[in-house]
Write a protein that holds these residues in place. Sequence first.
Motif, mmCIF file in Angstrom:
data_model
loop_
_atom_site.group_PDB
_atom_site.id
_atom_site.type_symbol
_atom_site.label_atom_id
_atom_site.label_comp_id
_atom_site.label_asym_id
_atom_site.label_seq_id
_atom_site.Cartn_x
_atom_site.Cartn_y
_atom_site.Cartn_z
ATOM 1 N N GLY A 1 0.796 -1.212 0.000
ATOM 2 C CA GLY A 1 0.000 0.000 0.000
ATOM 3 C C GLY A 1 0.835 1.272 0.000
ATOM 4 N N PHE A 2 0.245 2.337 -0.533
ATOM 5 C CA PHE A 2 0.884 3.647 -0.470
ATOM 6 C C PHE A 2 0.765 4.188 0.948
ATOM 7 N N ILE A 3 1.753 4.948 1.361
ATOM 8 C CA ILE A 3 1.727 5.535 2.700
ATOM 9 C C ILE A 3 1.948 7.030 2.562
ATOM 10 N N SER A 4 1.250 7.821 3.365
ATOM 11 C CA SER A 4 1.545 9.242 3.344
ATOM 12 C C SER A 4 2.810 9.470 4.161
ATOM 13 N N ASP A 5 3.481 10.542 3.907
ATOM 14 C CA ASP A 5 4.819 10.871 4.433
ATOM 15 C C ASP A 5 5.767 9.685 4.410
ATOM 16 N N LEU A 6 5.921 9.106 3.252
ATOM 17 C CA LEU A 6 6.940 8.074 3.085
ATOM 18 C C LEU A 6 8.288 8.783 3.128
#
Length: 379
Positions: A209-214
Amino acid sequence: MRIGRPVAGTLIGSGAVTTLGETIAEAKIDLVVVDGALSPVQQRNLERKWKAKVIDRTGLILEIFGARARTREGRMQVELAALTYQRSRLVRSWTHLERQRGGFGFLGGPGESQLEIDRRLIGERIARLRRDLESVKRTRSLHREARKRVPYPVIALVGYTNAGKSTLFNRLNNSGVMAEDLLFATLDPTMRRLGLPSGKPAILSDTVGFISDLPTHLVAAFRATLEEVTEADIVVHVRDAHHPDSDAQRADVLAVLDDLGLGAIVADGLIEALNKIDLLDEESRAALVNRTQRNDETVPLSAVTGEGCDGLLRAMETRLEQAAKPVRLEIPLSDGKTLAWIYAHAEVLGRRDDEEAAHLSVKLSEADLGRLRHRQRLN
Ligand SMILES: Nc1nc2c(ncn2[C@@H]2O[C@H](COP(=O)(O)OP(=O)(O)OP(=O)(O)O)[C@@H](O)[C@H]2O)c(=O)[nH]1
Ligand SMILES: [Mg+2]
């Protein structure tokens, strides 16, 4: 638990370290994840106090990526990110020690030299990985070709973390028409054989999954884990329709797909699975269903209740058919296996046989045509 003021040695205040320590001991917890950045010293101190393994946010992300990177390039990218991360922490703790010593020209204590060795070893490994990555990238097209050996169209589920990709993955595998399981053993757990409504087989692939503030130094590794998506015939963007940031997340996902070279797929339109409609109130749900009624691009559904999942399977099938183009093929009559493959995967529009060969006019997708050519080369 949220942290008020960070404490140098342990990040968390001593009261909280003790309270958490009790919970950890009582519940026999082996692994504690701190949602933030821990210095190596903080990590070690917490591990000693809690008698459990402790990792921070970046550490956890790297673990996940490491477990999910499928291609050689992907694994190398993740290792590179992990080593770079380790090295930056070594440097930091080393300068930290220097400062503690107050600049007394103290030469080569045992701890210090060990750090120097670690740094050098990590540096060498990083240099070698970088070189290898270059050569892997150069031969990437060859790998692609080899991976086309998966004999069915591939459908990839992408989207933000927690959007429900894995739940949908399991749901579709249960509700789809199950064909025979030949490939199960050779596919990894995030790829499964799916039966489309017509009975034609496809492979469904779940992704990270995509994550915010990677953290920025993890971006390359994340993209590498998504490499497989570039091989997909169809990309389904799973969205959490109930999430307040749903639109911003969507823009994020599309931008990354574009960067991965999937601009064409994005421009043609992904299938959007608007998940979790069971959480919407009656009114917004009716509005959503109404708005999406006459298109194949957006399918409202709930992976938990199963509502709308048939619609998604139909949309996938339609998309695969649309991708099919008419082609003429000449197959030796002796090659019964290839003929059978064609009948299973393509729409046969006409056929004329002479002594040696069957002359077929069929509709096949670009991807299936590639698979067919590959089969023929193997013969
Ligand atoms: N109410 C409701 N909850 C759902 C639905 N689909 C998924 N969930 C829940 O959402 C959470 C996340 O689901 P996952 O399937 O793990 O999400 P994911 O997209 O695979 O997440 P990552 O693997 O982290 O990227 C779980 O608690 C699911 O039970 C749905 O249709 N309705
Ligand atoms: Mg998942």
